[in-house]
Structures are given as C-alpha cells and as structure tokens.
Write a protein that holds these residues in place. Sequence first.
Motif, PDB file in Angstrom:
ATOM      1  N   UNK A 129       0.836  -1.203   0.000  1.00 48.29           N
ATOM      2  CA  UNK A 129       0.000   0.000   0.000  1.00 48.29           C
ATOM      3  C   UNK A 129       0.872   1.254   0.000  1.00 48.29           C
ATOM      4  N   UNK A 130       2.010   1.189   0.709  1.00 49.72           N
ATOM      5  CA  UNK A 130       2.904   2.354   0.780  1.00 49.72           C
ATOM      6  C   UNK A 130       3.511   2.615  -0.594  1.00 49.72           C
ATOM      7  N   UNK A 131       3.970   1.536  -1.254  1.00 50.24           N
ATOM      8  CA  UNK A 131       4.585   1.704  -2.580  1.00 50.24           C
ATOM      9  C   UNK A 131       3.538   2.241  -3.560  1.00 50.24           C
ATOM     10  N   UNK A 132       2.318   1.693  -3.476  1.00 48.02           N
ATOM     11  CA  UNK A 132       1.259   2.144  -4.382  1.00 48.02           C
ATOM     12  C   UNK A 132       0.988   3.631  -4.171  1.00 48.02           C
ATOM     13  N   UNK A 133       1.006   4.043  -2.890  1.00 42.65           N
ATOM     14  CA  UNK A 133       0.709   5.451  -2.593  1.00 42.65           C
ATOM     15  C   UNK A 133       1.725   6.384  -3.247  1.00 42.65           C
ATOM     16  N   UNK A 134       2.989   5.923  -3.286  1.00 37.82           N
ATOM     17  CA  UNK A 134       4.039   6.760  -3.877  1.00 37.82           C
ATOM     18  C   UNK A 134       3.715   7.042  -5.342  1.00 37.82           C
ATOM     19  N   UNK A 135       3.251   5.982  -6.051  1.00 38.62           N
ATOM     20  CA  UNK A 135       2.951   6.157  -7.473  1.00 38.62           C
ATOM     21  C   UNK A 135       1.593   6.813  -7.690  1.00 38.62           C
ATOM     22  N   UNK A 136       0.681   6.565  -6.740  1.00 38.67           N
ATOM     23  CA  UNK A 136      -0.665   7.113  -6.868  1.00 38.67           C
ATOM     24  C   UNK A 136      -0.655   8.624  -6.611  1.00 38.67           C
ATOM     25  N   UNK A 137       0.307   9.056  -5.775  1.00 43.83           N
ATOM     26  CA  UNK A 137       0.315  10.444  -5.316  1.00 43.83           C
ATOM     27  C   UNK A 137       0.238  11.427  -6.485  1.00 43.83           C
ATOM     28  N   UNK A 138       1.080  11.188  -7.509  1.00 39.58           N
ATOM     29  CA  UNK A 138       1.136  12.131  -8.623  1.00 39.58           C
ATOM     30  C   UNK A 138      -0.222  12.182  -9.351  1.00 39.58           C
ATOM     31  N   UNK A 139      -0.801  10.992  -9.598  1.00 38.45           N
ATOM     32  CA  UNK A 139      -2.044  10.965 -10.372  1.00 38.45           C
ATOM     33  C   UNK A 139      -3.217  11.481  -9.545  1.00 38.45           C
ATOM     34  N   UNK A 140      -3.177  11.228  -8.227  1.00 42.51           N
ATOM     35  CA  UNK A 140      -4.240  11.759  -7.376  1.00 42.51           C
ATOM     36  C   UNK A 140      -4.163  13.283  -7.388  1.00 42.51           C
ATOM     37  N   UNK A 141      -2.936  13.804  -7.344  1.00 48.12           N
ATOM     38  CA  UNK A 141      -2.766  15.265  -7.385  1.00 48.12           C
ATOM     39  C   UNK A 141      -3.258  15.812  -8.721  1.00 48.12           C
ATOM     40  N   UNK A 142      -2.884  15.103  -9.821  1.00 47.11           N
ATOM     41  CA  UNK A 142      -3.316  15.562 -11.150  1.00 47.11           C
ATOM     42  C   UNK A 142      -4.832  15.502 -11.281  1.00 47.11           C
ATOM     43  N   UNK A 143      -5.438  14.400 -10.769  1.00 50.48           N
ATOM     44  CA  UNK A 143      -6.886  14.231 -10.871  1.00 50.48           C
ATOM     45  C   UNK A 143      -7.590  15.332 -10.082  1.00 50.48           C
ATOM     46  N   UNK A 144      -7.079  15.618  -8.881  1.00 46.72           N
ATOM     47  CA  UNK A 144      -7.721  16.635  -8.047  1.00 46.72           C
ATOM     48  C   UNK A 144      -7.597  18.010  -8.705  1.00 46.72           C
ATOM     49  N   UNK A 145      -6.389  18.308  -9.175  1.00 49.81           N
ATOM     50  CA  UNK A 145      -6.145  19.595  -9.816  1.00 49.81           C
ATOM     51  C   UNK A 145      -6.984  19.729 -11.089  1.00 49.81           C
ATOM     52  N   UNK A 146      -6.935  18.656 -11.926  1.00 50.24           N
ATOM     53  CA  UNK A 146      -7.668  18.659 -13.196  1.00 50.24           C
ATOM     54  C   UNK A 146      -9.162  18.766 -12.969  1.00 50.24           C
ATOM     55  N   UNK A 147      -9.674  17.996 -11.993  1.00 48.91           N
ATOM     56  CA  UNK A 147     -11.106  18.016 -11.695  1.00 48.91           C
ATOM     57  C   UNK A 147     -11.540  19.399 -11.235  1.00 48.91           C
ATOM     58  N   UNK A 148     -10.740  19.993 -10.331  1.00 50.34           N
ATOM     59  CA  UNK A 148     -11.094  21.319  -9.801  1.00 50.34           C
ATOM     60  C   UNK A 148     -11.027  22.363 -10.912  1.00 50.34           C
ATOM     61  N   UNK A 149      -9.968  22.288 -11.735  1.00 47.69           N
ATOM     62  CA  UNK A 149      -9.822  23.260 -12.824  1.00 47.69           C
ATOM     63  C   UNK A 149     -10.959  23.097 -13.827  1.00 47.69           C
ATOM     64  N   UNK A 150     -11.318  21.839 -14.134  1.00 47.82           N
ATOM     65  CA  UNK A 150     -12.413  21.564 -15.072  1.00 47.82           C
ATOM     66  C   UNK A 150     -13.726  22.126 -14.551  1.00 47.82           C
ATOM     67  N   UNK A 151     -13.952  21.934 -13.244  1.00 50.11           N
ATOM     68  CA  UNK A 151     -15.187  22.451 -12.641  1.00 50.11           C
ATOM     69  C   UNK A 151     -15.184  23.973 -12.712  1.00 50.11           C
ATOM     70  N   UNK A 152     -14.018  24.565 -12.412  1.00 49.43           N
ATOM     71  CA  UNK A 152     -13.880  26.023 -12.474  1.00 49.43           C
ATOM     72  C   UNK A 152     -14.183  26.520 -13.879  1.00 49.43           C
ATOM     73  N   UNK A 153     -13.640  25.814 -14.886  1.00 53.87           N
ATOM     74  CA  UNK A 153     -13.882  26.211 -16.276  1.00 53.87           C
ATOM     75  C   UNK A 153     -15.363  26.131 -16.605  1.00 53.87           C
ATOM     76  N   UNK A 154     -15.995  25.036 -16.140  1.00 54.74           N
ATOM     77  CA  UNK A 154     -17.419  24.868 -16.458  1.00 54.74           C
ATOM     78  C   UNK A 154     -18.231  26.001 -15.823  1.00 54.74           C
ATOM     79  N   UNK A 155     -17.800  26.466 -14.639  1.00 51.52           N
ATOM     80  CA  UNK A 155     -18.510  27.590 -14.013  1.00 51.52           C
ATOM     81  C   UNK A 155     -18.297  28.870 -14.813  1.00 51.52           C
ATOM     82  N   UNK A 156     -17.045  29.029 -15.306  1.00 50.31           N
ATOM     83  CA  UNK A 156     -16.735  30.235 -16.075  1.00 50.31           C
ATOM     84  C   UNK A 156     -17.530  30.265 -17.384  1.00 50.31           C
ATOM     85  N   UNK A 157     -17.727  29.077 -17.989  1.00 51.26           N
ATOM     86  CA  UNK A 157     -18.437  29.022 -19.275  1.00 51.26           C
ATOM     87  C   UNK A 157     -19.944  28.832 -19.105  1.00 51.26           C
TER      88      UNK A 157
END
Lengths: 252, 772
Positions: free
Chosen positions: B293-321
């Motif tokens: 689980x620890x090793x998986x977390x190391x690799x998951x960390x980047x994608x979880x960060x990207x998913x969170x950032x991307x999801x939030x930015x996408x939601x922000x864009x949808x609000x703007x549009x």
Amino acid sequence: MQHIIRAEGLIKTYGGVAARRRVLDGVSVDLGRGEFIAVMGPSGSGKTTLLFALSGMDRPDGGRIEFDGQDLSSLGERALADLRRKRMGFVFQQPSMLKHLNILDNVILAALHDRRGQAARLSAKARSLMEGAGIAELAERDVSQVSGGQLQRAGICRALMNDPLVVFGDEPTGALNSSAAEGVLEMLRKIHAGGTAIALVSHDARVAARAERVLFMRDGAFVAEERLGTFAGTGLEGRVDAVTAHMRALGI
Amino acid sequence: MYYRIIKDDVLKSKGVTLATLLFIVAAAALVASGAALAAQLFGAVDALMEAARTPHFMQMHAGELDRASLERFASLNELVEDYSAGEFLNISGARFSLGSKTLADSVQDNGLWTQKAGMDLLLSLDGEMIRPVDGELYVPLAYLKDGTAALGDEASVAGRRFRVAGFLRDSQMNSPLASSKRFLVSEGDFEALRADGSVEYLISFRLKDPAALGAFEAAYAESGLPANGPTLSYPLFRLINAVSDGLLAALLTLSGALTVCISLLCVRFTLLAKIEEDYREIGVMKAIGLRLATIKRIYLAKYAAMAALGGAAGWGLSLAFRRPLLAGLKQSMGEGAGAGLGPALSALGASLVALSIVCYVSLALGRFRRLSAAEALRFGAPADARAGANRPRLSRSRVLGVNTLLGIKDVWARKRLYAVMAIVMAAATFMAVVPTSLYSTMASPGFSAYMGVGECDLRLGVQQAEDIPARAAAIAEALRADPAVLSSVALTTKALWTTDPSGARIRLKVELGDHRSFPVLYSDGVPPTGPGEIALSAMNAADLRKATGDAMVIYDGSSYRKLRVSGVYGDLTNGGKTAKASFEAPEAEAMWAAAYAKLRDPSRAAEAAERYATAFPYAKASDIGEFVRQTFSATLDSVKTAAYASVAVALAVAALISYLFMRMLIAKDRRPVAIVKALGFSEADLSAQFAVRSILVLAVGVSVGVLAADTLGESLAGAAITSFGAAAFRFTGDPLVTYLAIPAGLVLSSALASYVGARGAGRAAFVDHLKE
C-alpha cells in the motif's frame, strides 16, 4: 605484429559537474591480429567502459582509437554500426537474445541484415556453427527453453556468423556455472586457434588465464601486464597461478 | 515526501504530464458542463410549459369550424379541463419585413396570433404574459437568434406598419424544428389584416389528467370534429423543446466520457513506462519491507494530485463558461427549477472524472502485487508475455528484409500490447469518419429523399387553402404547360381511416397520386403502382405493425379498400407518419397538396420558385435545395462543426496517444534495443523497425475504424435520423475523404508523433542497459 586495434590516451568521464568521475584515465592499448587479450580489475575499474569504447559502442571523451587502420572518431553512427556488424562479434555477460525469435533466428539476425534473401545459406552456416558448439538440436527452440550455458554458446555462434576480425567478451562466463563456463571458454579457445582475435574483460583468473596477454586495470588506468603466451589446452593451472599472484601483488 | 516525489516526476516528464492534465481538465469541464446543462434544461422545459400552460392536445385545422359542436364536445367530455380554438393568420413570408430584412425566403409558415387568456400563452423573455397594443409586433425568438430582427426595428406585415416591441417565447413553436412561427399582435391589428392571409385554427385542449391523453385522442378522432391538419400533443412539444439543447447536453457528456477514456490511456501508457523504468527500485522497496500500500501510494500520489487539480480546474472552467453555455437556453426557456442544482451537479460530474482517474491508477498499480522482489532485482522488468516465436521465421524468409521481419515479429508476438494502440486508432478513425460522412450525406442533393421529398428541383405546397384539389390541379396544369419543366407530378394528401393493432380506428394521412416519377427512399419494397397498393412511412409501418406484402384495410370516406403494402419509405415530414397510394378517393377530405417538378436546367430552380410563387400566391414554392438548407440549416451547421471538431480531436488524440505509446514502448524495449544496436543495427534500422510496427498497427486500426464507421457508424447515424422518421439510411459521403484523406491524415499525424516519440530511442546510453 600487425594491429587490429590501436588505442591511445583514452579518457571517459561520467556524472555531472558536482560528481564528475574519470572512468578511463588516459588508457592506451593495442590488440594484434589474431591476438587474445584479457582485461582484469575490480568492479568500477573501467574494464567494461574500455571494451565498449574499443568496440565503438561508446565514444570516449578524449584519446584516439584505430580499428583496422580506421579512426573510429571519424565514423558516424551508421558507419560504426556497420563496422560492429561486419567486423566485430560480441559475447555479453547475460545471454542477450531477442525473446520473440528462436535460437536459430537469433544466431543469423545480424548476418541477415546485409544478405536479404540468403536466409537459407546463413541458416546452414549457423547450424554448422551450432553443431560445433554442441547445440545443433536447439536451433528451433525458444530462448526460454534452453539453459544459460547453451544460450551463451548460441551467442558465440551469433558473434561468429560474419567471420569477425575480433570477438569482444564482457564477462562471458559471469552468469554461468563452472561446467557451462568451461564449455564456453573452450569454444573461445578454438575460435582464437582459428585466427580470430579476442578481447575479454573478466574478474575471473581462470578465464583470463586463457589469454596470451592479461592487462590489469585500476581506477581507469592499466597498472600491470602479464604475458602468458598462447594457451594450447594444457597447463592451465600454472597460468591461473601466475595471474592470481599478479592480482594479489596489485591488491586487486 | 509525496510532494518531492510528485515534483521530481513532473519535472522529468513535463510535456506528457501537462498533456495528460489538460485532458483531465477538458474531461472534467465537459462532463460538468453537460451535467449543468441537463439540470438547467429539464427544469426549464417544464417551467416554460407550465408557465405557458401548453395544451395537452392540439389539432390544426384549415377550413370551416363548427364552434358549436366543438363547445358541445368539450363540455361533455369529462377529461377536458379547458379548450380554445385560436386563429392563426397565415401570411406569406414575403409580406413580412423586419428592419431591412424580409421573410420571403423563409420555409416557415409565418402568421399572426392574438393572446388567449387561460392557455397556450406566448411569453416575454422575462417569462411574463405579453399584452400587445396596436402597432406593436412581438417576434418569435428564433428571429432574434438568427439576426433577422432587433428590438425597436420598424416592421411591416402586409403593408401595415409595426414596431418590434419585443420577442416572445412560444412553448409550441420555439424550436427551429417546429415548422410554423407565431407573431403576436393586438386584436385590432389582427382584424385589420384578416383579409391578407388565410386562417388556420389551432384547436387546443388542456386535460384534467395529462396521463389520459391517449383516451382523449381516440375520443377526439371518433367525434368527427374538425381534423383537417396535423395533430400535436404535449409530449411532442416537450420533446421538440428539449431536443436541440438535450442533444448538446448529451454531446457534451459523451465527449466528456471520450476524453476520460483518452486521459485514462495517457495515464496507462505513462504509468506503465514509469513502472518499467523503476522496476528495480520497486523491487528494492519491496525487498526492504515497504508495504504494498505504501509503494502504491508513492505512485498514486502524482495521479491523485493531477486528478484533483484537473477536476477542480475543469469544474472552475465549467462555471466560467456556464453563463455563455446556458445563455441560449435561458433566453428560449427562462430559468428552471433545476438551475440551482447546476453547480452542485457539475461539481459531482467533475468529481466523478477525478475519481475515475484515481480508481484506474489504483487498479493498474495492482500489478505490484505480482512483482517478485528477487526477480526485479536480478533481471529488471520481465519481458511481455510473448507468443509465436516461430512465426514468421527469419531463417525462412526469402523476400523481406530483417528490419521488416523484426517489426512484424514484434507485433505478432505482443498482439495484446499493440491491440490497445490499434483500438485507439480505430476509435480515432471512427470519430473522424462518422460525423464527416454524416455531414456530406446530409449536405448532398439526394438527402431530400430521406425527408419524404422525392429528388426534384422545385416543390409547390398548397396548404390551409380552400378547395385544395382544384388549386393543386391548376398548378399541375401550369407545370405541364411550362417548357422549362422536364417532368412534374401533383400529389394530394387526404385523411383516410384504418385500424391500429389494438383495433382502434385511427386517421391515416395518405398522399394520393403517381409516386413513380419522384420516388422517395424506400427501405423496403417499391412505390405503390396499382389501385390495390399502399406504401407506409417507417413510423406508420412500425405503429401499425405492417411490413411489405402485408394486407391492410383502409376506409376512404365512401368504401373499405383491402390494400397490399407495397413498400416502406423514410419520411421526416408531417411528424413522419404518412402513407402513399395511387388510387383516387374523391369523398375524402383533402388536407394539403404538393407538386414536384424537375427542371431542364436545375440551376434555375430559385428563379422558377419565384415565378410560381408570384403566379400562385396561395402555394408555397421552394427551390428544393433551399428547402433542405432551411429546414436543416441549424442541424447541418451543428453537424458540420461537429465533423470539423471531431476530425481535429481525432488527429490530436492519434498524435498524442501514438507519442505516449511510443515512449512506453521504448521504455519497455530498452534492452532488446540495446542488444540489436550492439550487434550492429544503426538508428536508421531501429527507426525502420519501429516504423514497420507503427504502420502495421495503424493499418489495422484505421481499416477497422473505417469499416466500423461504415457499418456501426452508419447504423448509429441511421438510428438518429430514423428516429425522426427516415428509413434505410446510407452514407453517401465523399469516398476520397472517407477512405483517403481522413485515414491519410490520421496515419500522418500518428506517424509523425511516433517518430518524435521514437527519436533518440537508440541514442539512449544503451551500454547501460547491456550492463543490467
């Protein structure tokens, strides 16, 4: 003696500015036509780096290498590849075979590059070499279906397909048990007896003792040389003792 | 620690990380916007129809109206809550001028209407009931949207001067798909213009229980009340109102889903490449006792960060549009009850996208469980499961060069790996070809045949007029005498009767005349030729459960006729429910008539249409190209935009995925690459081998994509078209585009990206890999 390889003042450094390490530090070496040399040294002494530089697989940062009268630094990537394919043979520490080709296809692989449509003739030659190596019955097998020693012998057959001027060996018995290693070394002795030059790097005194000349390396430079003369198949123990004594004296 | 790992990884692969992040942002924005639009739409349609008190049942009727029988029927029928019989004053489009423009070329039936209290209200853009005074003209919103009219414009209708006082929402006729448009004027202005147009009655009913609509329809049909015109109902109004924005919401969500798939592929290829590179390190981590689980977390960390950032930015864009996206919808229908839910629903959509990325990565990292620390440390990444080491054989090759053979062998041995890439290419091809083919089919002159209009140059329609048969005969006579006309036919649609599968008596609109001259497109069978035959539209055939060769009985006003179904055809006109026959039924009431003509010089169709419009003011004369263009112009424009966008997206996806795939392949293959380089294969040889692999995968992928587009894509496009009543849809796109230009474009973009991705593959320090 006529030389196939003449290398002078080779320098090779690795690492960034902060941790720069000189792996070859002004090495000079010659290999005569039909000569058998072995390079010995501890891990990190620069043996493999030297071998890759001499065979044109890696370019040194300084110095000059001539192969059969040609300056390697003047050759482009393509010409170097041609030279490796047509004039050199390689035997690696790990059996380096392409896993989706069978043994026979692996053996003829490089030779077929320049001889499109001559697969049948090349296959016949490969089978003959494999017969000499005692692995004729393995020709159609998958790479995963044979032992490490058998694979290494197939690797030697592959190295000989283009009748090279020199065969380079990087710890060719490093991954083998003692009986498999003996088989491989005997093959190399016969190749040398046939007039092909050999340049090996090894940790193992029993391997190096087959060579006519043993060069000892430490910290990127040659520190000694032992001339043993041609090995005719007998008197190996005495040659091994001589190499071992030299190593002990040098603290290798 | 995670921050440092993420930072290092991102810095090492900036381009790929950015591309993947952009796809996640786009996916989240699309799904969030789709959700917001759907929430807004479904609330707004209902709110509009509620505010406008849209009728549950409406019968259009041209001709005399017996108000007394209607009153009697409404008072006696206990299902009826309220009813009205409003007058729609149909005036030729040429007599409408709005600012500097006229409606002369409009294919809509334009007419005047007065506000009725109680039901079927025309609303202002603020949602209020409009009460026009003399001299004020309220214009359908569609004419604001297409730029025909502006607030305050000087206007005139049949010579009477007006001022455009505002625009109106019409819960029945807002959509461009509705074929009539109502202009609202005062009672005084309406009466003043009465003599300049023809009156058609819109007989509307509100029911106490809308669920009883079926029973009411049957009761109305049985009553013998006026029925000389189409019948429409509440569900159809709702559908017409929702269809264009609903399609947009569906398209946004579908595009979002597709973009999620692309993001997942990007993630898959980059993640697999990273695992290949780090195989030994992962082995070390396992060996020193780090938990899975620890090793998986190391690799998951980047994608979880990207998913969170991307999801939030996408939601922000949808609000703007949100504002521009919903502007058209708000203008047409106003704010709905679901509007408040929009931001929450769109946040949910964006979160789902982010969550799908995290779940996918977590699943993909499950492979760590199978990783043996000892093997990873000794041998590095394992080779792929390979098969077919014996086929094709280098040693038996007579013709092919060694690079070609190695390329073929690799693809053959790792079919599963390459299949992913082939599927991506097939999907990209499908995505580019289907909308392009749909567009070129819809834009082709033969498309009118799908609409229930035979392939001709000129169409003259007689509707809402007195003595339709006589007027149609006059037009037919004029066409026959016209030297510019090559051939012509006049067809009269009459209301006949038949029974549906439940035994209920229903009205059938049958177009009578010679159907061989300008045949529409038959999905099955042939046009009716003798008096004993009838052809049914696809929708009627389905409703009546009849197929070619079946028998059916028709009542023609004087007698029962036993007829054989000669064929089934596509029809997008008149609600898609029509029939065609060649017998005469003089007793039956004529609903409308149409004449079709082929001209000696089809390029002069517009001129001929104008000539006939002048000669026969009661007829609607259309050059057929213009007819198709106007009826479908909005759809055609959308499909065209979608086609261009799809091609662009497909090219970008093909390039990006090819690049990432190649990077992953190089990471996976660094040892075999090192081996063949050491044996004397040059970088050009390696490029040739990679090119052979790419070409094979591209050829298979693109071929499968084109094939799927031609079969499955055609069926999908056909399903969309047939839902409006067409049948037997066939792509008639430009084969040069479908089979050459698009595949070539995709192959080129993928090959270029693969080349860029593979560049330097052999330059990597291959000696290091030989030492491994």
